[in-house]
Design an enzyme around this catalytic site. Structure first.
Site, PDB file in Angstrom:
ATOM      1  CB  ALA A   1       1.072   4.242  -0.339  1.00 55.01           C
TER       2      ALA A   1
ATOM      3  CD  GLU B   1      -5.001   0.018  -3.914  1.00 54.30           C
ATOM      4  OE1 GLU B   1      -5.940   0.561  -4.532  1.00 54.30           O
ATOM      5  OE2 GLU B   1      -4.079   0.664  -3.397  1.00 54.30           O
TER       6      GLU B   1
ATOM      7  N   GLY C   1      -2.214   0.025  -0.236  1.00 57.81           N
ATOM      8  CA  GLY C   1      -1.424  -0.359  -1.398  1.00 57.81           C
ATOM      9  C   GLY C   1      -0.885  -1.770  -1.306  1.00 57.81           C
TER      10      GLY C   1
ATOM     11  CD  GLU D   1      -6.546   2.447   0.465  1.00 58.12           C
ATOM     12  OE1 GLU D   1      -5.594   1.929  -0.130  1.00 58.12           O
ATOM     13  OE2 GLU D   1      -7.433   1.788   1.034  1.00 58.12           O
TER      14      GLU D   1
END
Length: 715
Positions: A63, A110, A107, A130
Site C-alpha cells: 500500500a 492480500e 497489500g 506490516e
C-alpha cells in the site's frame, strides 16, 4: 480505462495489467480501476478466465505508506479500505489467477490471496511485513492467510514480517504453481495457460474465504496460537502489533469470515493509532531519507567498486571482508604478519561454518564467498583495489602511518576509507597527498551483521566520494548515514555521555544489573554494561585516552571503568568485566564488582543510595537526547531523523520508540528540557542543557519541526 490498469484478451483470458511505477503500490485510484476491470471482464461472455499481472520489475509491493502515515497521525483520516476490491476479485464468477513476479508485499499479497489461484516465478518473494510498521495485515490478510497456509505458518509469516521465496510459498500453499523464467512475457503466457486449465474444471471456483481444511482442530489451533505468542514475545520483544496479528489470526480460526474481518479491522485501527506505529513509520521514512545529502546530486552515481582491499584482519577487518564478499565484491584482506592474517581468515571460516549449521547459508554459497577473499601479508594486492578500507588499531599515529604507506601505491582514482570509530578524519587524511579521496566508513561490530555504517565526511571529502560510499552501503545491504567529522562523530559522541551517566549511577548506588535491567525492560537491545563488556572495556579506555584533549577537565570522570581495566577485566574477551563470564556470553553478577563499587564510592566520598527505574531512565536516555541536540545544532548530523536511524540500526535503541530524538518529541521537548535543567542543578556542568533543546522547548517545537525548517531553508 484508467491508465494505471489496462486489459487485453488473450486466448479467451482477460489479462489485466497494473502499471503504477516504480513498485505498483496501491495508491489512490488503482484499487478502483482494478475492481472495475475485474467487473467488466466478469460480464464479458467471451472471457473464460482472468489473469492479474503487473508491469515493471515487481508485482504489487504494498500500500501507499504515506496514506498509512496520515491515518496514524490524524485520527479523523480514514484507513485505506481494500474490501470492495477484494470482494470483487473473490466473488468473480470466473477463475482469477494472480501472476506474481518480483516482490509481493503487504497489500499486494492480500490482493493476491483474494484471487482464486496464484502462480509465481521461481525467484519471486511474498511477505506480509506490516508488523515491522507496528500494524497488522489489515486488508483481510490475517483472515485469508491461515485458510491457505494453516495457522502455524500464518503465525510465522506475520510475526516475523519476513518475505518467503516462491518455493516455500508453494510448499505452504500460498501459491499454487511456480514457473521458470522471469520475463514478463513468459510469466504472462504461463499464467494464461494456467487460467485456461483452471477454467476447464467443471466445478465452480472456490473462494479463499470458503477454505477451512487448513485451519486444523481446536486443540491444534490453541497450541499453534500459544506457541506463536511465545515466539512474538521472544523475537519481537515489547511490540504490540505481532500479538495483535495473532489475535486476528485466532479470529480467522474461530469466527465466521465476516466476523473475523470485523475483528481484524478493530485490531488494525488500534495498531495504526498506536505510538509504536507512529515511531516505526517515522523510522521507515527516516531510513529512506538518509541518502539525501544536500550537495550530493541525486543523479550522482559515484565510482564503480568491484575490488576492495581491507587492511587489518582483526575482528572488524574480517567482518568487513565478509560483508563485501557476501555482496559479490572481490576482497583482498591483508595484515602485517602471516600469523595475524591466518587468524583472521580462520575466524572468517568459522563464522561461515556457523551460518551453514544454522541453515542461513548453503555450503556452496559459503564456498563462493570464501573464493572471493584472498589474503596477503603486507600490502600485496592493495594496488589494484577500487576501494581501500583501513581497519587497524584505534590509534591516530598508527592509522596515519598506514595511510601514508598506501597513498604511495593505490590507484589514482581509488577511494581510501578508514574504519575509525572516533578519530579525526582530517588528521588521517593529512597523511596522504589526496585528502579529497579519504572518507570514514565506520562499520559496527560484527560488521557482517550490523546494518549501520556511519559515512564520515572530512573537510576535503568530495561529493563523488560520498556518493560512492552511499552506493557501497546500499550494495552491502546496510544503512549508510552521512555524518560530520568530530570526536566520536554522531553515534559514539552521544554514547559517551550515556555510558558515563550509567557509570555515575553505579558509583552513586545502583548496580550494573539494575541499570541494565531497567534499560532492557524499556526496550534497549542490551544494557549499557553488557554492551561495554561485549565491545571490550579496553577499547573504550583507549578511545578515552585519544579523546581526552576534547574533555572539559572540570567535569567529573567515571572512576569504576578505569579500575576494572587496571585489573585486566576487559569484558567477555577476558572472562570478566562489569560481569563475570563462565566460558560463555551470558553475563553473571560478580560480587567482586559490587565490592569494588563500594570501595570506589567510599574513596570518592560518595554516599551510595537506591535508585528508581524512572531516575535511571531519565539519567541515561535524556543524556542521549541532550547530546543529540548538541550534535544536531553543531551540524554533525544533517537531521534529527538521521540520529534516530543511527541509534535504531546501530546501537540497539528500540525501533518502536523511533530513536532518541523522535522519543523526545513524543515525551515533549518542554518536559525533557525541564528534567535536564533539574539534573543540571543537581549534578552541574555535565548536564548543561543543549541550546537547541532549550530553544525548541521554549517555542513548543519539536525536532521534526527543526528538520522540516532546515529542509525548507535549503530549498
Amino acid at each position: 480505462m484508467n491508465e494505471l490498469v489496462s486489459t487485453a484478451t488473450q486466448q479467451g483470458v482477460a489479462v489485466i495489467q497494473i502499471d503504477n511505477p516504480p513498485v505498483n503500490a496501491l495508491t489512490a485510484g488503482l484499487p478502483e480501476a482494478l475492481s472495475n476491470a475485474v467487473r467488466l471482464a466478469d460480464r464479458d461472455a467471451a472471457v473464460r478466465a482472468l489473469v492479474v499481472i503487473c508491469a515493471g520489475r515487481t508485482f504489487i509491493a504494498g500500500a501507499d505508506i504515506h496514506e498509512l502515515e496520515r491515518a496514524a497521525w490524524d485520527e479523523t483520516a480514514p484507513l485505506p479500505d481494500l474490501h470492495p476490491l477484494l470482494s470483487t476479485i473473490e466473488n468473480c464468477s470466473k477463475p482469477v489467477v494472480m501472476a506474481v513476479h518480483g516482490t509481493a508485499l503487504g497489500g499486494g499479497v492480500e490482493v493476491a490471496m483474494a484471487g482464486h489461484f496464484r502462480i509465481a516465478v521461481a525467484d519471486a518473494r511474498l511477505g506480509l511485513p506490516e508488523t515491522n510498521l507496528g500494524i497488522i495485515p489489515g486488508a483481510e490478510g490475517t483472515q485469508r492467510l491461515p485458510r491457505l497456509v494453516g495457522i502455524e505458518k500464518a503465525v510465522e509469516i506475520v510475526v516475523s514480517g519476513k518475505p518467503i521465496g516462491a518455493s516455500d510459498a508453494l510448499r505452504a500453499g500460498l501459491v499454487d504453481r511456480v514457473v521458470d523464467g522471469n520475463s514478463e512475457g513468459g510469466l504472462r503466457q504461463r499464467a494464461v495457460e494456467f487460467a485456461l486449465e483452471m477454467a476447464e474444471r467443471e466445478s465452480p471456483v472456490l473462494r479463499t474465504q470458503d477454505r477451512h481444511d487448513r485451519l486444523g482442530t481446536p486443540e491444534a489451533i490453541g497450541a499453534y496460537l500459544a506457541a506463536g505468542r511465545e515466539l512474538a514475545r521472544k523475537t519481537r520483544r515489547h511490540q504490540t502489533a505481532p500479538l495483535a496479528a495473532i489475535d486476528a489470526i485466532e479470529a480467522a480460526a474461530t469466527l465466521p469470515f465476516e466476523e473475523g474481518c470485523a475483528r481484524e479491522r478493530e485490531l488494525s485501527v488500534q495498531c495504526v493509532r498506536s505510538e509504536q506505529c507512529k515511531a516505526l513509520i517515522h523510522g521507515f521514512f527516516a531510513e529512506r531519507a538518509v541518502s539525501r545529502v544536500p550537495d550530493v546530486p541525486k543523479e550522482m552515481t559515484g565510482s564503480q567498486i568491484g575490488r576492495v582491499a581491507i587492511i587489518g584482519a582483526g575482528t572488524m577487518g574480517g567482518g568487513i571482508a565478509m560483508a563485501c564478499a557476501n555482496a559479490g565484491l572481490d576482497v583482498v584482506l591483508t595484515d602485517a604478519t602471516r600469523a595475524a592474517l591466518d587468524r583472521g581468515l580462520s575466524t572468517i571460516s568459522r563464522n561461515y561454518d556457523a551460518s551453514i549449521k544454522r541453515g542461513r547459508l548453503t555450503a556452496d554459497a559459503v564456498e563462493q564467498r570464501l573464493a572471493r577473499i584472498e589474503g596477503h601479508v603486507g600490502y600485496d594486492g592493495v594496488e589494484t583495489a577500487d576501494l581501500v578500507i583501513e581497519a587497524v588499531f584505534e590509534s591516530l599515529a598508527v592509522k596515519q602511518q598506514v595511510f601514508t604507506e598506501i597513498d604511495a601505491i593505490v590507484k589514482a582514482d581509488a577511494v581510501m576509507a578508514t574504519n575509525t570509530s572516533t578519530l579525526d578524519i582530517d588528521a588521517i587524511a593529512s597523511a596522504t597527498s589526496r585528502p579529497a579521496s579519504v572518507v570514514g566508513l565506520h562499520f559496527f561490530s560484527p560488521a557482517n551483521v550490523m546494518r549501520l555504517v556511519e559515512i564520515v565526511r572530512g573537510s576535503a571529502t568530495g561529493p563523488k566520494i560520498i556518493a560512492t560510499a552511499l552506493a557501497l552501503a546500499k550494495r552491502l545491504g546496510k544503512v549508510g548515514v552521512v555524518v560530520g567529522n568530530g570526536p566520536g562523530f554522531v553515534g559514539n559522541r552521544m554514547m559517551f555521555p550515556y555510558m558515563y551517566e550509567a557509570q555515575f549511577l553505579v558509583e552513586d548506588g545502583a548496580t550494573p544489573e539494575q541499570v541494565d535491567r531497567v534499560l532492557t525492560d524499556w526496550g534497549m537491545a542490551m544494557g549499557i554494561f553488557a554492551v561495554d563488556d561485549l565491545g571490550g572495556l579496553d577499547v573504550a579506555w583507549r578511545v578515552r585516552q585519544e579523546l581526552r584533549q576534547f574533555e572539559d577537565p572540570a567535569l567529573r570522570k567515571p572512576l569504576m571503568s578505569e579500575r576494572l581495566c587496571e585489573l585486566g577485566r576487559f569484558g567477555q574477551k577476558t572472562g570478566s568485566g562489569w560481569y563475570r563470564y563462565d566460558g560463555g556470553r551470558t553475563p553473571i553478577s560478580d560480587p567482586e564488582v559490587l565490592q569494588l563499587l563500594e570501595t570506589v564510592s567510599r574513596e570518592a566520598g560518595i554516599q551510595r543510595r537506591p535508585f528508581s527505574p524512572e531516575e535511571i531512565l531519565d539519567r541515561t536516555i535524556f543524556s542521549l537526547i541532550n547530546e543529540g541536540a548538541r550534535v544536531l545544532e553543531q551540524g554533525f548530523a544533517q537531521r534529527a531523523a538521521d540520529i534516530d536511524v543511527i541509534y535504531t540500526s546501530g546501537y540497539g535503541f528500540p525501533a518502536y520508540r523511533g530513536g532518541p530524538m523522535f522519543f523526545a518529541d513524543r515525551v515533549g521537548l518542554r518536559t525533557v528540557c525541564d528534567r535536564v535543567n533539574e539534573l543540571h542543578r543537581a549534578f552541574g556542568a555535565r548536564w548543561e542543557p543543549a541550546p537547541l533543546l532549550t530553544a525548541l522547548a521554549a517555542r513548543s517545537a519539536t525536532f521534526r519541526d527543526y528538520d522540516a525548517e532546515r529542509a525548507a531553508a535549503r530549498t
